[in-house]
Design a protein around this motif. Structure first.
Motif, PDB file in Angstrom:
ATOM      1  N   ASN A 166       0.811  -1.217   0.000  1.00 25.77           N
ATOM      2  CA  ASN A 166       0.000   0.000   0.000  1.00 25.77           C
ATOM      3  C   ASN A 166       0.845   1.267   0.000  1.00 25.77           C
ATOM      4  OD1 ASN A 166      -2.421  -1.441  -0.025  1.00 25.77           O
ATOM      5  ND2 ASN A 166      -2.549  -1.524   2.217  1.00 25.77           N
ATOM      6  N   GLU A 167       2.104   1.125   0.430  1.00 24.79           N
ATOM      7  CA  GLU A 167       3.036   2.260   0.390  1.00 24.79           C
ATOM      8  C   GLU A 167       3.691   2.419  -0.973  1.00 24.79           C
ATOM      9  OE1 GLU A 167       5.766   1.578   3.589  1.00 24.79           O
ATOM     10  OE2 GLU A 167       4.191   1.651   5.131  1.00 24.79           O
ATOM     11  N   GLY A 168       3.421   1.498  -1.888  1.00 22.96           N
ATOM     12  CA  GLY A 168       3.920   1.628  -3.256  1.00 22.96           C
ATOM     13  C   GLY A 168       5.010   0.654  -3.652  1.00 22.96           C
ATOM     14  N   VAL A 169       5.431  -0.212  -2.729  1.00 22.64           N
ATOM     15  CA  VAL A 169       6.444  -1.211  -3.052  1.00 22.64           C
ATOM     16  C   VAL A 169       5.755  -2.437  -3.650  1.00 22.64           C
ATOM     17  CG1 VAL A 169       8.297  -2.671  -2.127  1.00 22.64           C
ATOM     18  CG2 VAL A 169       7.848  -0.419  -1.123  1.00 22.64           C
ATOM     19  N   LYS A 170       6.249  -2.930  -4.770  1.00 28.18           N
ATOM     20  CA  LYS A 170       5.715  -4.167  -5.332  1.00 28.18           C
ATOM     21  C   LYS A 170       6.212  -5.338  -4.475  1.00 28.18           C
ATOM     22  CE  LYS A 170       4.085  -1.638  -8.596  1.00 28.18           C
ATOM     23  NZ  LYS A 170       2.693  -1.143  -8.465  1.00 28.18           N
ATOM     24  N   ILE A 171       5.367  -6.335  -4.314  1.00 27.36           N
ATOM     25  CA  ILE A 171       5.673  -7.460  -3.435  1.00 27.36           C
ATOM     26  C   ILE A 171       5.755  -8.743  -4.261  1.00 27.36           C
ATOM     27  CG2 ILE A 171       4.897  -8.829  -1.471  1.00 27.36           C
ATOM     28  CD1 ILE A 171       5.803  -6.001  -0.731  1.00 27.36           C
ATOM     29  N   GLY A 172       6.796  -9.523  -4.021  1.00 29.84           N
ATOM     30  CA  GLY A 172       6.970 -10.776  -4.738  1.00 29.84           C
ATOM     31  C   GLY A 172       7.442 -11.880  -3.811  1.00 29.84           C
ATOM     32  N   LEU A 173       7.647 -13.035  -4.381  1.00 24.23           N
ATOM     33  CA  LEU A 173       8.243 -14.135  -3.638  1.00 24.23           C
ATOM     34  C   LEU A 173       9.120 -14.927  -4.591  1.00 24.23           C
ATOM     35  CD1 LEU A 173       5.824 -17.158  -3.073  1.00 24.23           C
ATOM     36  CD2 LEU A 173       5.377 -15.370  -4.750  1.00 24.23           C
ATOM     37  N   SER A 174      10.174 -15.513  -4.047  1.00 24.27           N
ATOM     38  CA  SER A 174      10.948 -16.475  -4.825  1.00 24.27           C
ATOM     39  C   SER A 174      10.669 -17.852  -4.248  1.00 24.27           C
ATOM     40  CB  SER A 174      12.451 -16.161  -4.795  1.00 24.27           C
ATOM     41  OG  SER A 174      13.036 -16.514  -3.561  1.00 24.27           O
ATOM     42  N   VAL A 175      10.773 -18.862  -5.101  1.00 25.25           N
ATOM     43  CA  VAL A 175      10.501 -20.234  -4.687  1.00 25.25           C
ATOM     44  C   VAL A 175      11.661 -21.117  -5.108  1.00 25.25           C
ATOM     45  CG1 VAL A 175       8.006 -19.951  -4.738  1.00 25.25           C
ATOM     46  CG2 VAL A 175       9.182 -20.714  -6.794  1.00 25.25           C
ATOM     47  N   SER A 176      11.782 -22.241  -4.433  1.00 25.85           N
ATOM     48  CA  SER A 176      12.886 -23.152  -4.707  1.00 25.85           C
ATOM     49  C   SER A 176      12.491 -24.541  -4.240  1.00 25.85           C
ATOM     50  CB  SER A 176      14.150 -22.683  -3.972  1.00 25.85           C
ATOM     51  OG  SER A 176      15.287 -23.412  -4.374  1.00 25.85           O
ATOM     52  N   GLY A 177      13.119 -25.560  -4.833  1.00 24.44           N
ATOM     53  CA  GLY A 177      12.878 -26.925  -4.394  1.00 24.44           C
ATOM     54  C   GLY A 177      11.797 -27.631  -5.177  1.00 24.44           C
TER      55      GLY A 177
END
Length: 330
Positions: A166-177
Motif C-alpha cells: 500500500n506504500e507503493g512497493v511491489k511485493i513478490g516471492l521467490s521459490v525453490s525446491g
C-alpha cells in the motif's frame, strides 16, 4: 534488448536481467565460481568486479537488477553502484528478505545463510534494504518461500507485506525446491478484496527442471510477473559440467550451440526466453565474459525441432534438486 512490463505492474524489465548471488559474496555453488573470481576475495576487488559487470550490463540495455539481503555485500554494492553510476536512469531493482548472510566473507562456512521468515526479520531486513537501496527499491520478495516455513500463512508477515504494498512497493516471492508448483499455487490464493498480494514470482526453471511450468503460466495469466533464476542450473548447463551421467545431454546441447554459433549457456537461457510466460531471466554471471556469453541468447531463434530436443533433456524434480544439493560452495 527486448523489454516487457513485469506482469500487471508498471515496472519495465529487460528480458535478460542481472542477479547478484554470485557477485556479492566470495562463496557460491556455481560450478567454478572461485575460478571466475580468480580466487580474489578482497571486498574492494569484488566490488570492482561487480561494478564492471553492472556497467557492461547497463551498456547492453539491461533494466532489471536483482539482489538479496543474504548475498553477502551484494545489496550494498548494488546500492553504491546505483547512486554513483545511474542517477536518473529508469531501472527496475528487486531485493529479497528472509535469509541472513552468515559466512563472514569466507568461502567455506558451516552455514552460508540462515532462513527466518518471521515478522522480526522482515522488519529488520526491510530497514537494512532501505539503507542500501533507498530511492531505488521497486520490488521486495520473500526469499525462497517454502511450505515448511509457513510464511504464506503467517498473518503478521502478510499484514506487513500488505502495508508495504500500500506504500507503493511491489511485493513478490521467490521459490525453490521440488515443491515449487505447490508454493506458487498457495501464493495465488493470498488475496484481499480479490486483489493478489504478490505482484511477481521468481522461480528456478531451466532445461533440466520444468516442473513449475503449468503454475508459472497460471501465475502469468493471473497478472504476476515471472522472473526466472538459475537458467543455467548453477553451471550444470554449461561446458563446465563434466559429470559422466550428463555426457549424452551435453552432446545434444553442444550440437545445438554449434548450430546457433553460441555457447551452451546461451542455449539454456534462450530456452527460458522462448517461454511466453517468462518476463525476465536472470544472468547469474560472475564476470564480464560470462555475462556477454549469456547475452548471446538474445539472438537465438529455435526451430520446433530444436525445442523438442531440449524438452527431452528434462530431469525428474527429485533428481534435479538432489543434484543441486550436492553442489559445493566454492
Amino acid at each position: 534488448m527486448d523489454y516487457r512490463k513485469l506482469g500487471n505492474t508498471d515496472l519495465e524489465v529487460s528480458r535478460i536481467g542481472i542477479g547478484t548471488a554470485a557477485l556479492g559474496r566470495p562463496g557460491y555453488i556455481n560450478l567454478g565460481h572461485g575460478d571466475d573470481l580468480n580466487h580474489e576475495y578482497d571486498p574492494v576487488l569484488m566490488e570492482k568486479n561487480m561494478f564492471d559487470v553492472l556497467d557492461i550490463a547497463l551498456s547492453f540495455g539491461v533494466k532489471y537488477f536483482d539482489t538479496a539481503r543474504s548475498y553477502g555485500r551484494g545489496e550494498e554494492f548494488l546500492g553504491k553502484w546505483l547512486k554513483d553510476k545511474v542517477e536518473g536512469t529508469e531501472l527496475t531493482v528487486g531485493s529479497k528478505w528472509g535469509y541472513t548472510y552468515t559466512a563472514d566473507w569466507k568461502v567455506t562456512a558451516i552455514h552460508h545463510e540462515v532462513k527466518d521468515h518471521s515478522l522480526e526479520v522482515l522488519n529488520r531486513q526491510w530497514e537494512e534494504t532501505k539503507d542500501n537501496l533507498d530511492g531505488y527499491i521497486d520490488l521486495y520478495q520473500i526469499h525462497s518461500a517454502t511450505l515448511d516455513s509457513g510464511v504464506l500463512k503467517n498473518i503478521e508477515v502478510l499484514d506487513r507485506l500488505w502495508e508495504l504494498k500500500n506504500e507503493g512497493v511491489k511485493i513478490g516471492l521467490s521459490v525453490s525446491g521440488k515443491n515449487q508448483p505447490e508454493i506458487i499455487n498457495e501464493a495465488l490464493n493470498v488475496k484481499r478484496a480479490g486483489k493478489l498480494l504478490f505482484d511477481t514470482v521468481q522461480a528456478t526453471w531451466n532445461i533440466l527442471e520444468t516442473s513449475a511450468s503449468v503454475m508459472l503460466e497460471k501465475a502469468s495469466k493471473a497478472g504476476m510477473g515471472v522472473i526466472i533464476k538459475e537458467g543455467v542450473a548453477n553451471g550444470r548447463l554449461t561446458d563446465r559440467n563434466q559429470e559422466s551421467s550428463f555426457a549424452g545431454k551435453k552432446q545434444v546441447l553442444q550440437s545445438l550451440a554449434e548450430k546457433h554459433a553460441v555457447t551452451i549457456d546461451a542455449i539454456a537461457i534462450a530456452f527460458v526466453l522462448a517461454q511466453p510466460w517468462c518476463d525476465v531471466v536472470l544472468s547469474g554471471a560472475s564476470n564480464i565474459d560470462q555475462f556477454e556469453s549469456n547475452l548471446k541468447a538474445n539472438g537465438v531463434q529455435f526451430s520446433e525441432e530444436d525445442l523438442n530436443e531440449l524438452r527431452r533433456l528434462v530431469e525428474e524434480p527429485k533428481t534435479y534438486w538432489n543434484s543441486r544439493k550436492e553442489l559445493d560452495w566454492n
